[in-house]
Scaffold this motif. Structure first.
Motif, PDB file in Angstrom:
ATOM      1  N   UNK A 170       0.822  -1.223   0.000  1.00 41.20           N
ATOM      2  CA  UNK A 170       0.000   0.000   0.000  1.00 41.20           C
ATOM      3  C   UNK A 170       0.851   1.265   0.000  1.00 41.20           C
ATOM      4  N   UNK A 171       2.040   1.169   0.640  1.00 42.76           N
ATOM      5  CA  UNK A 171       2.945   2.324   0.668  1.00 42.76           C
ATOM      6  C   UNK A 171       3.413   2.638  -0.753  1.00 42.76           C
ATOM      7  N   UNK A 172       3.702   1.577  -1.512  1.00 42.32           N
ATOM      8  CA  UNK A 172       4.132   1.773  -2.907  1.00 42.32           C
ATOM      9  C   UNK A 172       3.048   2.507  -3.675  1.00 42.32           C
ATOM     10  N   UNK A 173       1.799   2.108  -3.449  1.00 44.05           N
ATOM     11  CA  UNK A 173       0.678   2.761  -4.116  1.00 44.05           C
ATOM     12  C   UNK A 173       0.602   4.248  -3.785  1.00 44.05           C
ATOM     13  N   UNK A 174       0.938   4.596  -2.539  1.00 46.56           N
ATOM     14  CA  UNK A 174       0.904   6.007  -2.122  1.00 46.56           C
ATOM     15  C   UNK A 174       2.052   6.800  -2.741  1.00 46.56           C
ATOM     16  N   UNK A 175       3.219   6.150  -2.820  1.00 47.55           N
ATOM     17  CA  UNK A 175       4.434   6.869  -3.230  1.00 47.55           C
ATOM     18  C   UNK A 175       4.538   6.981  -4.755  1.00 47.55           C
ATOM     19  N   UNK A 176       3.981   5.996  -5.457  1.00 43.96           N
ATOM     20  CA  UNK A 176       4.164   5.917  -6.918  1.00 43.96           C
ATOM     21  C   UNK A 176       3.864   7.226  -7.669  1.00 43.96           C
ATOM     22  N   UNK A 177       2.747   7.902  -7.386  1.00 41.04           N
ATOM     23  CA  UNK A 177       2.452   9.112  -8.150  1.00 41.04           C
ATOM     24  C   UNK A 177       3.548  10.174  -8.046  1.00 41.04           C
ATOM     25  N   UNK A 178       4.297  10.153  -6.943  1.00 43.28           N
ATOM     26  CA  UNK A 178       5.338  11.174  -6.769  1.00 43.28           C
ATOM     27  C   UNK A 178       6.673  10.736  -7.356  1.00 43.28           C
ATOM     28  N   UNK A 179       6.767   9.486  -7.791  1.00 43.41           N
ATOM     29  CA  UNK A 179       8.041   8.981  -8.328  1.00 43.41           C
ATOM     30  C   UNK A 179       8.105   9.234  -9.837  1.00 43.41           C
ATOM     31  N   UNK A 180       9.315   9.585 -10.340  1.00 44.12           N
ATOM     32  CA  UNK A 180       9.434   9.778 -11.789  1.00 44.12           C
ATOM     33  C   UNK A 180       9.262   8.461 -12.526  1.00 44.12           C
ATOM     34  N   UNK A 181       8.508   8.503 -13.597  1.00 46.27           N
ATOM     35  CA  UNK A 181       8.295   7.311 -14.411  1.00 46.27           C
ATOM     36  C   UNK A 181       9.268   7.366 -15.581  1.00 46.27           C
ATOM     37  N   UNK A 182      10.147   6.368 -15.711  1.00 43.45           N
ATOM     38  CA  UNK A 182      11.149   6.423 -16.787  1.00 43.45           C
ATOM     39  C   UNK A 182      10.560   6.448 -18.193  1.00 43.45           C
ATOM     40  N   UNK A 183       9.283   6.142 -18.335  1.00 45.32           N
ATOM     41  CA  UNK A 183       8.678   6.191 -19.676  1.00 45.32           C
ATOM     42  C   UNK A 183       8.162   7.594 -20.002  1.00 45.32           C
ATOM     43  N   UNK A 184       8.334   8.533 -19.067  1.00 46.28           N
ATOM     44  CA  UNK A 184       7.808   9.878 -19.282  1.00 46.28           C
ATOM     45  C   UNK A 184       8.950  10.903 -19.350  1.00 46.28           C
ATOM     46  N   UNK A 185       8.779  11.911 -20.187  1.00 45.17           N
ATOM     47  CA  UNK A 185       9.782  12.968 -20.298  1.00 45.17           C
ATOM     48  C   UNK A 185       9.816  13.786 -19.011  1.00 45.17           C
ATOM     49  N   UNK A 186      11.022  14.180 -18.604  1.00 37.70           N
ATOM     50  CA  UNK A 186      11.172  15.050 -17.437  1.00 37.70           C
ATOM     51  C   UNK A 186      11.576  16.442 -17.891  1.00 37.70           C
TER      52      UNK A 186
END
Lengths: 107, 443
Positions: B235-251
């Motif tokens: 569940x913690x991963x689910x909470x943190x994921x939106x704030x983590x950079x996704x390598x498939x997305x441009x930064x």
């Protein structure tokens, strides 16, 4: 040193050996095993059924229901051709193993 | 054998078959076969002089413990992996009467498992690829473990209770976070968290009964125990994921904004000859694009996935108007914005913007905006936005200076300033977060 224990393969080999003599059902197999080994091999009786299911799945034995007058019907097991071959190979391997162990422990 | 005795024997055999989770198609025949064995055994003992009760007890004891025979049978019907995991976790054993609190714990754990399972397809639908996959794996692991705990609780498994306390602890923490982080002027009541806290307190007061209930449970080993404990982090991963950079997305480092402003004079059909004008150009270069930036759902609402770009005049200062308020000293000429792909010349956007990315633009930038079509954004492409602006008032006016902001989705903001004859580069704005409403024009 722990007393020797029968593993699943050896238990299966003994069941094949008994079924090579005649068709038998679970209770009968357990009784024969206990009598013929002078109760040295005295496993929980229920463990014969998982062993029989395994042998049946491997095609070494074939089960069939048979009605019995005045008693619940019984599931008898017969050795298949594949079971006969497996018994021969297993017996040879077991004898070689036992002879090797005897070479150290004495017969 | 009396019907009562036969029922006792059948119940022993049924427990073995249930423990092994024998497929239903084969379970009845196996029960019949093993029951026949026990009946024959009881009859033999009775023939030897034993009474029925004694014979039944002796027959079931000789037949073997439910856990031992059931475990052996389970290994026959299921894979080795099943036997070393599910078979161990759900190994049957004799249990005392089930305390009432167990029903409540099971309800909470069951609801958690169902809600987690439902969240998996939702996440796969809405999130970007890496987040969706990581979230789905973590969610699936948690849902499976919660389901196992649900079943283990019924069978009096000690590990299932420990894990359930962990799950309830997670629910309580999640409830606290939800309550504390509710948006201003709103109140969120974390029902599951409150129920979990109440159930934990109830469990503590029923500790003795629970201890007796799980007394026959077998240890599951350190490796399985550690594996179960790790899944509590899901569940913690689910909470943190939106704030983590996704390598498939441009930064923000994958995008460069280059600004230029050319100023001069020209004849205007509307305003007359020799009028001041300025051409503001923003080149947005992408080193790479996004893969499914709005998740699978984003494919259905491409307009919402548009980027937003805008500017404001920082000098000269806005001019007060008679009706009150103020207007920028320089205004767009007509609908004077052009958005194109530099490499192909194709149109890549439009005047004004209504996409979600607008919420990331500073609220000082509102009217002079353009939307950039998400379908035109790709790696190694440059989108050029050109605005033509003219002075609001007649007569010679001070040349303008502008601040330009570019928002990529609602993820990052690049900002820079530019004056006549200059060239400059924008810089990412750290910590930019979407606001509720796009602001209105302010000079």
């Amino acid at each position: 040193v722990n007393a020797p224990r029968l593993d699943r393969g050896e238990f299966g080999l003994l069941l094949l050996g008994l079924l090579a003599e005649r068709s038998m059902y679970g209770y009968e197999l357990v009784s024969e095993l206990r009598t013929r080994t002078h109760e040295v091999i005295d496993l929980p009786e229920g463990t014969v059924y998982p062993a029989l299911r395994r042998l049946e799945r491997e095609g070494l034995v074939a089960g069939r229901w048979q009605d019995v007058a005045g008693a619940p019907r019984r599931r008898y097991y017969d050795l298949t051709l594949e079971g006969t071959r497996s018994l021969a190979a297993g017996t040879t391997a077991w004898r070689r193993f036992a002879a090797a162990a005897d070479g150290i422990l004495g017969s | 054998v009396t019907p009562e005795a036969e029922e006792r024997l059948r119940s022993h055999v049924r427990a073995i078959v249930d423990a092994a989770q024998v497929p239903r198609t084969q379970a009845d025949e196996l029960v019949e076969e093993m029951l026949g064995h026990l009946v024959e055994r009881v009859e033999a003992d009775q023939a030897g002089g034993a009474d029925e009760d004694e014979a039944v007890r002796s027959a079931t004891a000789a037949f073997g413990d439910v856990g031992v025979v059931g475990g052996e049978l389970g290994r026959t019907y299921h894979s080795r992996l099943w036997a070393s995991t599910i078979g161990v976790l759900l190994a049957a054993h004799e249990t005392a009467e089930r305390p009432p609190v167990v029903r409540m714990i099971r309800l909470l754990v069951g609801v958690t498992a169902v809600l987690t399972a439902i969240s998996i397809p939702v996440g796969l639908w809405l999130q970007t690829p890496t987040s969706a996959l990581v979230g789905a794996v973590a969610g699936a692991a948690f849902a499976v473990v919660a389901t196992l705990a649900y079943r283990g609780l019924a069978g009096g498994q000690a590990w299932a209770f420990r894990l359930s306390y962990g799950i309830m602890g997670v629910l309580v923490l999640d409830g606290i976070v939800t309550f504390v982080s509710a948006p201003p002027a709103t109140t969120t009541i974390p029902v599951l968290g409150i129920l979990a806290l109440a159930t934990l307190l109830w469990s503590m007061s029923s500790e003795a009964a629970l201890h007796t209930f799980v007394a026959g449970s077998r240890p599951i080993g350190r490796r399985l125990g550690a594996l179960l404990a790790i899944t509590l982090l899901a569940p913690l991963i689910g909470r943190v994921l939106p704030a983590m950079p996704d390598p498939t997305q441009a930064g923000s480092r994958d995008v460069t904004m280059t600004l230029a402003m050319d100023c001069g004079r020209r004849d205007s059909a509307m305003a007359g000859p020799d009028r001041q004008f300025a051409r503001l150009v923003a080149d947005i270069s992408f080193r790479r694009g996004d893969v499914l930036p709005g998740g699978l759902a984003g494919q259905l609402e491409r307009a919402e996935a548009a980027d937003a770009v805008g500017f404001r005049i920082v000098a000269p200062l806005p001019i007060d108007v008679d009706a009150g308020g103020s207007l920028p000293a320089w205004l767009l000429e007509g609908d004077g914005v052009d958005v194109r792909v530099v490499e192909t010349g194709e149109v890549a956007g439009w005047f004004g913007a209504s996409a979600r990315s607008m919420r990331l633009l500073p609220d000082t930038i509102g009217s002079f905006t353009a939307g950039v079509d998400a379908d035109r954004i790709a790696a190694n492409r440059t989108i050029r936005i050109t605005w033509t602006i003219v002075p609001m008032q007649d007569g010679e006016q001070p040349w303008p200076r502008a601040e330009v902001a570019y928002a990529h989705l609602d993820r990052f903001l690049i900002q820079g300033t530019i004056g006549c004859g200059e060239r400059s580069t924008g810089a990412p704005v750290p910590g930019a977060t979407p606001h509720d409403d796009p602001g209105l024009l302010s000079g």
